[in-house]
Design an enzyme around this catalytic site. Structure first.
Site, PDB file in Angstrom:
ATOM      1  N   THR A 283      23.521  28.980   0.177  1.00  0.00           N
ATOM      2  CA  THR A 283      24.916  28.967   0.611  1.00  0.00           C
ATOM      3  C   THR A 283      25.429  27.534   0.720  1.00  0.00           C
ATOM      4  O   THR A 283      24.738  26.665   1.235  1.00  0.00           O
ATOM      5  CB  THR A 283      25.050  29.677   1.977  1.00  0.00           C
ATOM      6  N   CYS A 369      19.015  37.334   4.568  1.00  0.00           N
ATOM      7  CA  CYS A 369      19.829  36.293   5.206  1.00  0.00           C
ATOM      8  C   CYS A 369      19.782  36.436   6.730  1.00  0.00           C
ATOM      9  O   CYS A 369      20.093  37.505   7.268  1.00  0.00           O
ATOM     10  CB  CYS A 369      21.271  36.366   4.721  1.00  0.00           C
ATOM     11  N   ARG A 514      14.676  24.553  -0.292  1.00  0.00           N
ATOM     12  CA  ARG A 514      14.855  23.201   0.255  1.00  0.00           C
ATOM     13  C   ARG A 514      14.155  22.145  -0.591  1.00  0.00           C
ATOM     14  O   ARG A 514      14.637  21.020  -0.718  1.00  0.00           O
ATOM     15  CB  ARG A 514      14.325  23.152   1.690  1.00  0.00           C
TER      16      ARG A 514
END
Length: 647
Positions: A283, A369, A514
């Site tokens: 996101t 999520c 990440r």
């Protein structure tokens, strides 16, 4: 999972357990740097970075109630507002390319029609060391912003105000390798906005699902006793009874026709994720320019930012911007969808398949999520608590998505100590036709406080294959299904992790999140099977490519440049966390390890590693020129907030 990741224990001579960190003489959770690069007198560690899921402005819950007393800026900016201001004096969009007759409103138009007047009020042109002219014009042979471009003089005669042009054949050649796809037609979007778009496949499959559910409810409750006496002879009551009777008869007919069939099974395009280099849906930061950058650096599969089903069905512009992709992302581009109910899943998937299906390799249902707002609405990881609803959503999506495969992304569970993915995967194998399952080795409650549990991910992968064998035996008289792709996710930030996880032959691939934001060249390392110590100038070149891709996507007018700068800073909020290999005593640095305050091998490397948002703004000026006073950027952590008044 590596021993360092899991905090593995060794048995000492006296029989006591000793952690791996203590055994090798290092501090657990702290990155080990060479002493000459640790800033003297700054023994404290860098502030902990937040790894929580970023929340888009589309998902911010409105604040209610009375105004509260202001507090010190600490913790996370839960309701960040990074929307950028637009120009005070705006040129009519129809005149951007210089065609004065293009505007149908004429004198009644609320925008400026005098180009010279507009240019007098326009913000000064960008002067920066990285771009001497308009990067969009150089890349495509045309600048869509025209007179609004902040690099206007590079493609316009400022005396005659004549815009430069590129030969059509040359422009076509440039377009073939640099254009965006998955644009919904304006009339189709208007149909969605006006609620007149048909959803025939969704309506049919929802009828089937409702009929099967109703039959199940009737069986659970038992046959209702027939009411005594005649039905009241009231026209409205009789009409309602007749409607209910007809509906129930239709449901029984559908149940008899479909309850023993895999009604949701449809012929699909093959989905191959085996050993593919996959970037996770992200996101805010997983925008088109970032995905394009990752493709350039070796990624095979990319996903859109998470799209919300209801705004898609309603034709919302911001939501339909998410399925857009760069041509370099095809094939191997998927759209991730968040929903809470089967009707949302079905209609959103049908809208995607009908309008942008040619540019999709899969539609992914987000069932992992952890964002609180979505969880309370029943979306995201809330579906883990309601597996039956998740299965209905997946089957509805599979029925309506034409030849586009459907996949699902899960977490191990919602609560610590209660993993449910093992049992859930059995139901997914037996009761759905999902083409792929991605499992993030964390629970919703855990978030990013501890390492991902790759042991459990491996157990689920092994069990999945046994479930497939069981299903094949059960359905041996029917057409066989393709092997379900299984992808693991969590804490992969180096090539050794990648190959270690793939030692389990039941794991098809590893999804990187990440790790790709902090070190975008991770897939170059995977291909080379070695660590690559990028210099500061090489990392600056990566940022230059990101800035160029941003301007290609958001434009080079004042508002577009503000968006580019904002998302550049969002990217820097992760990119700055890279600790150069050359300054480390022990490498790799794990995602959950915090380094002490450090200086780089040169000034640029120090700047690239700064945790201060003001330095990210300063760095952006190399690509987007001086920062205007009205620029707004609030990083996720309040202590890093940047405001124009605080320099």
């Amino acid at each position: 999972m590596s021993s360092t990741e899991g905090g593995a224990k060794r048995v000492a001579e006296d029989g006591s357990e000793v952690s791996e960190a203590k055994r090798v003489g290092r501090i657990e959770g702290v990155a080990q740097l060479k002493p000459e690069y640790v800033v003297a007198g700054a023994a404290q560690l860098r502030a902990a970075e937040s790894d929580e899921e970023l929340t888009s402005e589309r998902m911010v819950e409105p604040e209610g109630g009375t105004r509260k007393k202001s507090k010190k800026a600490r913790g996370q900016n839960k309701n960040r507002d990074n929307r950028q201001a637009k120009e005070e004096h705006q040129l009519c969009p129809r005149l951007a390319q210089g065609n004065a007759d293009a505007c149908a409103f004429g004198a009644q138009c609320r925008y400026l029609h005098d180009v010279r007047t507009y240019l007098e009020h326009k913000t000064a042109e960008i002067e920066c060391p990285q771009f001497t002219g308009c990067p969009v014009f150089a890349a495509t042979g045309r600048c869509p912003m025209g007179f609004k471009c902040r690099f206007l003089s590079s493609h316009c005669n400022m005396e005659t105000l004549e815009l430069a042009t590129t030969p059509e054949d040359e422009r076509a050649k440039l377009w073939s390798v640099n254009h965006e796809v998955n644009h919904i037609a304006s009339d189709r979007k208007l149909d969605l906005v006006k609620r007149r778009a048909p959803f025939p496949r969704s309506e049919h499959v929802l009828e089937i699902i409702d009929a099967i559910q109703q039959e199940f409810r009737d069986e659970m409750q038992g046959a209702a006793a027939a009411p005594e006496g005649a039905v009241a002879e009231v026209p409205q009551v009789q009409q309602r009874e007749e409607q209910l009777s007809n509906k129930r008869a239709r449901q029984r007919e559908l149940y008899a026709q479909y309850h023993e069939t895999r009604y949701f099974a449809q012929e699909k395009k093959p989905l191959d994720l085996h050993h593919k280099k996959i970037v996770s849906p992200l996101t805010t930061v997983g925008n088109l320019p970032f995905r394009r950058l990752m493709r350039q650096l070796g990624a095979d599969v990319t996903y859109s930012e998470m799209a919300l089903a209801v705004p898609l069905i309603q034709g919302t512009n911001s939501e339909w911007a998410l399925p857009k992709a760069h041509c370099s992302e095809l094939p191997g581009f998927g759209v991730q969808l968040a929903c809470s109910k089967p009707w949302q899943a079905a209609k959103a998937a049908e809208a995607l398949a009908d309008n942008v299906g040619d540019g999709l390799s899969e539609i992914n249902l987000n069932s992992g999520c952890p964002i609180d707002l979505l969880y309370r609405q029943g979306s995201g990881s809330a579906l883990l608590d309601n597996p039956a609803r998740m299965i209905r959503c997946l089957n509805a999506m599979n029925y309506v998505s034409k030849d586009v495969p459907v996949s699902v992304k899960l977490r191990t569970g919602t609560r610590d100590g209660h993993p449910i993915a093992l049992g859930l995967c059995k139901r997914l194998v037996m009761e759905t036709d999902v083409a792929a399952i991605t499992l993030h080795g964390r629970t919703r409650q855990q978030r990013y406080t501890r390492s991902a549990d790759w042991d459990y991910v491996g157990q689920v992968a092994d069990a999945l294959r046994s479930y497939e064998t069981e299903r094949a035996e059960k359905l041996k008289d029917r057409e066989g299904k393709l092997r379900i792709q299984f992808v693991g996710n969590g804490d992969c930030n180096n090539w050794e992790d990648w190959y270690r996880h793939l030692e389990n032959e039941n794991v098809d691939s590893v999804m990187v999140a990440r790790g790709a934001l902090i070190k975008p060249w991770i897939f170059e390392e995977v291909d080379a099977r070695q660590y690559i110590d990028k210099s500061s100038s090489e990392r600056l070149e990566i940022l230059r490519d990101y800035a160029r891709f941003s301007m290609d996507h958001w434009g080079t007018d004042e508002y577009g440049i503000a968006l580019c700068r904002r998302y550049f800073c969002e990217f820097m909020s992760f990119f700055h966390r890279y600790v150069p290999m050359g300054i480390c005593e022990r490498y790799p640095v794990l995602l959950n390890e915090r380094p002490p305050n450090w200086r780089g091998r040169d000034d640029l490397e120090t700047l690239l590693g700064s945790t201060d948002a003001a330095d990210w703004i300063k760095l952006s000026e190399q690509f987007f020129g001086p920062t205007p006073d009205k620029f707004v950027f609030q990083p996720k952590h309040k202590s890093n907030s940047y405001a124009p008044s605080v320099q």
